[in-house]
Design a protein around this motif. Sequence first.
Motif, PDB file in Angstrom:
ATOM      1  N   THR A 148       6.759 -13.512  -1.869  1.00 28.09           N
ATOM      2  CA  THR A 148       8.005 -12.369  -1.376  1.00 28.09           C
ATOM      3  C   THR A 148       6.763 -11.180  -0.933  1.00 28.09           C
ATOM      4  OG1 THR A 148       9.573 -13.425  -2.591  1.00 28.09           O
ATOM      5  CG2 THR A 148       9.924 -11.086  -1.539  1.00 28.09           C
ATOM      6  N   MET A 149       6.992 -10.652   0.210  1.00 23.33           N
ATOM      7  CA  MET A 149       6.113  -9.576   0.657  1.00 23.33           C
ATOM      8  C   MET A 149       7.004  -8.123   0.532  1.00 23.33           C
ATOM      9  SD  MET A 149       3.483 -11.100   1.647  1.00 23.33           S
ATOM     10  CE  MET A 149       2.550  -9.795   2.507  1.00 23.33           C
ATOM     11  N   THR A 150       6.607  -7.177  -0.181  1.00 20.24           N
ATOM     12  CA  THR A 150       7.125  -6.129  -0.157  1.00 20.24           C
ATOM     13  C   THR A 150       7.345  -5.305   0.967  1.00 20.24           C
ATOM     14  OG1 THR A 150       5.774  -5.477  -2.396  1.00 20.24           O
ATOM     15  CG2 THR A 150       6.776  -3.671  -1.660  1.00 20.24           C
ATOM     16  N   TRP A 154       4.441  -3.572   3.556  1.00 22.36           N
ATOM     17  CA  TRP A 154       3.147  -3.754   2.915  1.00 22.36           C
ATOM     18  C   TRP A 154       2.091  -3.623   3.970  1.00 22.36           C
ATOM     19  CZ3 TRP A 154       0.296  -7.546   5.558  1.00 22.36           C
ATOM     20  CH2 TRP A 154       0.867  -8.033   6.327  1.00 22.36           C
ATOM     21  N   GLN A 155       2.217  -3.641   5.338  1.00 22.02           N
ATOM     22  CA  GLN A 155       1.343  -3.332   6.224  1.00 22.02           C
ATOM     23  C   GLN A 155       0.752  -1.937   6.057  1.00 22.02           C
ATOM     24  OE1 GLN A 155       4.500  -4.497   7.063  1.00 22.02           O
ATOM     25  NE2 GLN A 155       4.319  -6.260   8.494  1.00 22.02           N
ATOM     26  N   ARG A 156       1.925  -0.974   6.006  1.00 26.53           N
ATOM     27  CA  ARG A 156       1.353   0.575   5.845  1.00 26.53           C
ATOM     28  C   ARG A 156       0.681   0.895   4.634  1.00 26.53           C
ATOM     29  NH1 ARG A 156       4.882   3.330   3.018  1.00 26.53           N
ATOM     30  NH2 ARG A 156       6.567   2.173   3.435  1.00 26.53           N
ATOM     31  N   LEU A 157       0.896  -0.060   3.764  1.00 24.83           N
ATOM     32  CA  LEU A 157      -0.176   0.209   2.533  1.00 24.83           C
ATOM     33  C   LEU A 157      -1.435  -0.121   2.690  1.00 24.83           C
ATOM     34  CD1 LEU A 157       2.733  -0.750  -0.360  1.00 24.83           C
ATOM     35  CD2 LEU A 157       1.872   1.489   0.282  1.00 24.83           C
ATOM     36  N   LEU A 158      -1.586  -1.625   3.422  1.00 23.20           N
ATOM     37  CA  LEU A 158      -2.979  -2.030   3.630  1.00 23.20           C
ATOM     38  C   LEU A 158      -3.799  -1.395   4.624  1.00 23.20           C
ATOM     39  CD1 LEU A 158      -4.563  -4.686   3.036  1.00 23.20           C
ATOM     40  CD2 LEU A 158      -3.331  -5.928   4.765  1.00 23.20           C
TER      41      LEU A 158
END
Length: 121
Positions: free
Chosen positions: A7-9, A12-16
């Motif tokens: 399950t993706m938070t 998640w893209q913004r954090l990466l």
Amino acid sequence: MAQIRVTMTPGWQRLLRPRLRRAENRLAEMVAEDARRFVPIDSGELQSTIQARGNRVYVGTDYWHIVEFGSRPHTIYPRAKKALYWRGAAHPVHRVRHPGTPAQPFMRPALYRRRTPPDMA
């Protein structure tokens, strides 16, 4: 048989993204450092212009490609004057037959060098 559910938070893209940007910038700096180390040094001008800006590597001379790839034998003609002259020449000449220069790669070896991934923290 085992099953795994991933399950993706949300977001998640913004954090990466910032971590990837830092890793790209560090990788560009590593390539620039290697290029400065590998470049053949005559006057030092070419070496001094190699720099990383963000995730790109820049070379600030108009002749870097001749050093990197070499040149074939060619004839040099005057552009603005009627003859060519340089310090030490016996007299002005109408053209010069250049023997060409061998390639002295420095950017490609720096770019293709195997390296460990930069720290993304």
